[in-house]
Design a protein around this motif. Structure first.
Motif, PDB file in Angstrom:
ATOM      1  N   UNK A  84       0.815  -1.211   0.000  1.00 45.58           N
ATOM      2  CA  UNK A  84       0.000   0.000   0.000  1.00 45.58           C
ATOM      3  C   UNK A  84       0.854   1.268   0.000  1.00 45.58           C
ATOM      4  N   UNK A  85       0.292   2.345  -0.560  1.00 48.78           N
ATOM      5  CA  UNK A  85       1.056   3.573  -0.796  1.00 48.78           C
ATOM      6  C   UNK A  85       1.606   4.191   0.479  1.00 48.78           C
ATOM      7  N   UNK A  86       0.784   4.374   1.496  1.00 43.00           N
ATOM      8  CA  UNK A  86       1.250   5.077   2.687  1.00 43.00           C
ATOM      9  C   UNK A  86       2.421   4.354   3.357  1.00 43.00           C
ATOM     10  N   UNK A  87       2.323   3.040   3.629  1.00 39.68           N
ATOM     11  CA  UNK A  87       3.480   2.368   4.232  1.00 39.68           C
ATOM     12  C   UNK A  87       4.719   2.433   3.347  1.00 39.68           C
ATOM     13  N   UNK A  88       4.546   2.350   2.041  1.00 40.97           N
ATOM     14  CA  UNK A  88       5.697   2.420   1.141  1.00 40.97           C
ATOM     15  C   UNK A  88       6.381   3.782   1.220  1.00 40.97           C
ATOM     16  N   UNK A  89       5.582   4.846   1.253  1.00 43.20           N
ATOM     17  CA  UNK A  89       6.163   6.191   1.340  1.00 43.20           C
ATOM     18  C   UNK A  89       6.858   6.379   2.680  1.00 43.20           C
ATOM     19  N   UNK A  90       6.208   5.971   3.766  1.00 46.63           N
ATOM     20  CA  UNK A  90       6.829   6.123   5.085  1.00 46.63           C
ATOM     21  C   UNK A  90       8.137   5.342   5.173  1.00 46.63           C
ATOM     22  N   UNK A  91       8.157   4.131   4.664  1.00 50.41           N
ATOM     23  CA  UNK A  91       9.382   3.332   4.696  1.00 50.41           C
ATOM     24  C   UNK A  91      10.502   4.021   3.922  1.00 50.41           C
ATOM     25  N   UNK A 111      -5.427  14.818   7.944  1.00 49.76           N
ATOM     26  CA  UNK A 111      -5.806  13.915   9.036  1.00 49.76           C
ATOM     27  C   UNK A 111      -5.368  12.486   8.720  1.00 49.76           C
ATOM     28  N   UNK A 112      -5.598  12.071   7.479  1.00 54.06           N
ATOM     29  CA  UNK A 112      -5.241  10.713   7.076  1.00 54.06           C
ATOM     30  C   UNK A 112      -3.740  10.483   7.221  1.00 54.06           C
ATOM     31  N   UNK A 113      -2.967  11.436   6.709  1.00 50.73           N
ATOM     32  CA  UNK A 113      -1.511  11.298   6.762  1.00 50.73           C
ATOM     33  C   UNK A 113      -1.014  11.360   8.205  1.00 50.73           C
ATOM     34  N   UNK A 114      -1.524  12.332   8.965  1.00 49.86           N
ATOM     35  CA  UNK A 114      -1.045  12.518  10.340  1.00 49.86           C
ATOM     36  C   UNK A 114      -1.335  11.292  11.204  1.00 49.86           C
ATOM     37  N   UNK A 115      -2.528  10.719  11.071  1.00 55.86           N
ATOM     38  CA  UNK A 115      -2.863   9.553  11.893  1.00 55.86           C
ATOM     39  C   UNK A 115      -2.027   8.339  11.502  1.00 55.86           C
ATOM     40  N   UNK A 116      -1.796   8.176  10.199  1.00 60.17           N
ATOM     41  CA  UNK A 116      -0.978   7.051   9.740  1.00 60.17           C
ATOM     42  C   UNK A 116       0.479   7.229  10.172  1.00 60.17           C
ATOM     43  N   UNK A 117       0.980   8.439  10.084  1.00 61.11           N
ATOM     44  CA  UNK A 117       2.364   8.730  10.461  1.00 61.11           C
ATOM     45  C   UNK A 117       2.566   8.532  11.965  1.00 61.11           C
ATOM     46  N   UNK A 118       1.593   8.968  12.763  1.00 62.34           N
ATOM     47  CA  UNK A 118       1.699   8.787  14.208  1.00 62.34           C
ATOM     48  C   UNK A 118       1.751   7.312  14.574  1.00 62.34           C
ATOM     49  N   UNK A 119       0.903   6.509  13.921  1.00 63.23           N
ATOM     50  CA  UNK A 119       0.916   5.070  14.192  1.00 63.23           C
ATOM     51  C   UNK A 119       2.211   4.421  13.716  1.00 63.23           C
ATOM     52  N   UNK A 120       2.709   4.864  12.571  1.00 57.50           N
ATOM     53  CA  UNK A 120       3.956   4.305  12.040  1.00 57.50           C
ATOM     54  C   UNK A 120       5.135   4.587  12.968  1.00 57.50           C
ATOM     55  N   UNK A 152       4.941   5.047  16.125  1.00 54.66           N
ATOM     56  CA  UNK A 152       4.746   4.297  17.371  1.00 54.66           C
ATOM     57  C   UNK A 152       5.165   2.854  17.243  1.00 54.66           C
ATOM     58  N   UNK A 153       5.340   2.395  15.990  1.00 57.78           N
ATOM     59  CA  UNK A 153       5.703   0.993  15.751  1.00 57.78           C
ATOM     60  C   UNK A 153       6.814   0.926  14.702  1.00 57.78           C
ATOM     61  N   UNK A 154       8.024   1.329  15.082  1.00 56.53           N
ATOM     62  CA  UNK A 154       9.134   1.337  14.105  1.00 56.53           C
ATOM     63  C   UNK A 154       9.485  -0.068  13.646  1.00 56.53           C
TER      64      UNK A 154
END
Length: 320
Positions: A186-193, A307-316, A318-320
Motif C-alpha cells: 500500500x502507498x502510505x506504508x511504502x512512502x513512510x518506509x 488527518x489521514x496522513x497525520x494519523x498514519x504517520x503517528x501510528x507508524x 509508534x511501531x518502528x
C-alpha cells in the motif's frame, strides 16, 4: 447476540471491531493471522484463530456466540499480486465466501455485510463511478470480489439472505495508534518506509491529463470506512431496506502529488519525489460517488487528507 467479523485482526477488520464496540454491539473475531495481528484485537473481544475455509469451525463460532450477523472482511486483498497467485486468490475470496455462506445457512444466520472493492469496476470510462457503472474487473482480486457479490445475491434469492456490499478504493490512516497498516503493497506504508530509510518516494508518471499531471484516486480514512460497515450492520439488523451495493467514495479524489505534498508537510521531511514511468493500465482518474451511501449509511468523509496522513504517520512512528 453478537456480530462476527471475519478478518477482524487485520488493518480494516480491527477498526470495524473497535467501531462495533463503540456502537454498543458485541463483536466476535475469526482470523487465520496470515496478515492480521492478534494484538490488534481488544483483549475483551472473543477471538478464534482459524480459517474461513473451515466450515465446521465457522458454524461452531456462529452457534456458540449467538451471532446475529456477519461483517465479512477476510480475504486476500492484493490486486497486483493476485495476477501471480490467481488460484490462491480465488480459494481465499471465492471459496472462503462460499464456505462462510454455507455455515451461515446451516446455523440460520441471515445477515451479512460484505467488504467488497471498487476493483469490480476495473478501469471505468467515466470521471465519476456510480453503483451502476459497468463491472469489468481486471485482476483475479477484482473478479473474486465481484463473484463474492454474486454469491450473496444468489443466496438472497435462494434462502432470503439479507445482505449489502461496500465497495471502496484506497483505505488509509489509523483510527488508533495501535491499529495501523502493515501491508507491503500500500502507498502510505511504502512512502513512510522510503522516508525513514532516507530514500525518495516514487511517483509513477506525472504526465497524465489531470490538474498536476499525476493520477487522481479516492482515498478514505479507515475509521470512516469502519463506521460505514457498522451502519450497514445496524440497518440490516433493524430490517431497514438497503441496496445490494454501495460505493464509499469521496466524490472528488486527491492526486498522488497532493499526497506527497501532505506527506512532506505532516512528517516535516522535505523531499522531492522521483518520477518514474507510467505503470501499464493506470487510468488518469478513478473517483467514486458516495451519494447513495451518504443517504442510507450516513457515509461522509470525516477526515481531511492531512488527518489521514497525520494519523498514519503517528501510528507508524509508534511501531518502528
Amino acid at each position: 447476540m453478537s456480530w462476527l467479523v471475519t478478518g477482524g485482526a487485520g488493518y480494516i477488520g480491527s477498526h470495524v471491531v473497535v467501531a462495533l464496540q463503540d456502537a454498543g454491539l458485541a463483536p466476535v473475531v475469526i482470523d487465520d493471522l496470515s496478515s492480521g495481528h492478534r494484538g490488534f484485537v481488544p483483549a475483551d473481544v472473543p477471538f478464534v484463530e482459524g480459517s474461513i475455509l473451515d466450515r465446521a469451525l465457522i458454524a461452531d463460532v456462529l452457534r456458540s456466540h449467538e451471532v446475529e450477523g456477519v461483517i465479512h472482511v477476510a480475504g486476500y486483498k492484493y490486486a497486483g499480486v493476485s495476477v501471480q497467485r490467481p488460484l490462491h486468490t480465488y480459494e481465499q475470496n471465492v471459496t472462503g465466501t462460499a464456505v462462510l455462506l454455507g455455515a451461515m445457512e446451516e446455523v440460520g444466520v441471515s445477515r451479512i455485510v460484505f467488504s467488497s472493492s471498487a476493483a469490480v469496476y476495473g478501469t471505468p470510462d467515466t470521471d465519476l463511478v456510480t453503483e451502476d457503472t459497468p463491472k469489468a474487473p481486471q485482476s483475479p482480486y477484482g473478479e473474486s470480489k465481484l463473484i463474492g457479490e454474486w454469491l450473496l445475491r444468489d443466496q438472497g434469492v435462494a434462502t432470503g439472505l439479507v445482505h449489502t456490499s461496500l465497495r471502496y478504493f484506497n483505505v488509509v490512516g489509523s483510527g488508533r495508534p495501535d491499529l495501523y497498516d502493515t501491508s507491503p503493497h500500500n502507498l502510505f506504508p511504502l512512502v513512510f518506509d522510503a522516508l525513514l530509510d532516507g530514500r525518495a518516494p516514487r511517483i509513477n508518471g506525472d504526465d497524465y491529463d489531470t490538474p498536476d499531471g499525476t493520477c487522481v484516486r479516492d482515498y478514505i480514512h479507515v475509521a470512516d470506512l469502519a463506521l460505514a460497515h457498522v451502519a450497514a450492520a445496524r440497518a440490516l439488523a433493524a430490517g431497514s431496506p438497503l441496496l445490494h451495493a454501495y460505493n464509499l467514495g469521496s466524490g472528488d479524489g486527491v492526486s498522488v502529488r497532493q499526497i506527497m505534498d501532505a506527506m512532506a508537510a505532516v512528517t516535516g521531511i522535505a523531499f522531492t519525489p522521483e518520477i518514474g514511468p507510467r505503470r501499464p493500465g493506470d487510468p488518469a482518474r478513478i473517483v467514486a460517488s458516495g451519494e447513495l451511501a451518504a443517504r442510507d449509511l450516513d457515509w461522509r468523509m470525516r477526515h481531511s487528507l492531512d488527518d489521514m496522513v497525520a494519523s498514519a504517520w503517528s501510528a507508524r512512528r509508534a511501531h518502528p
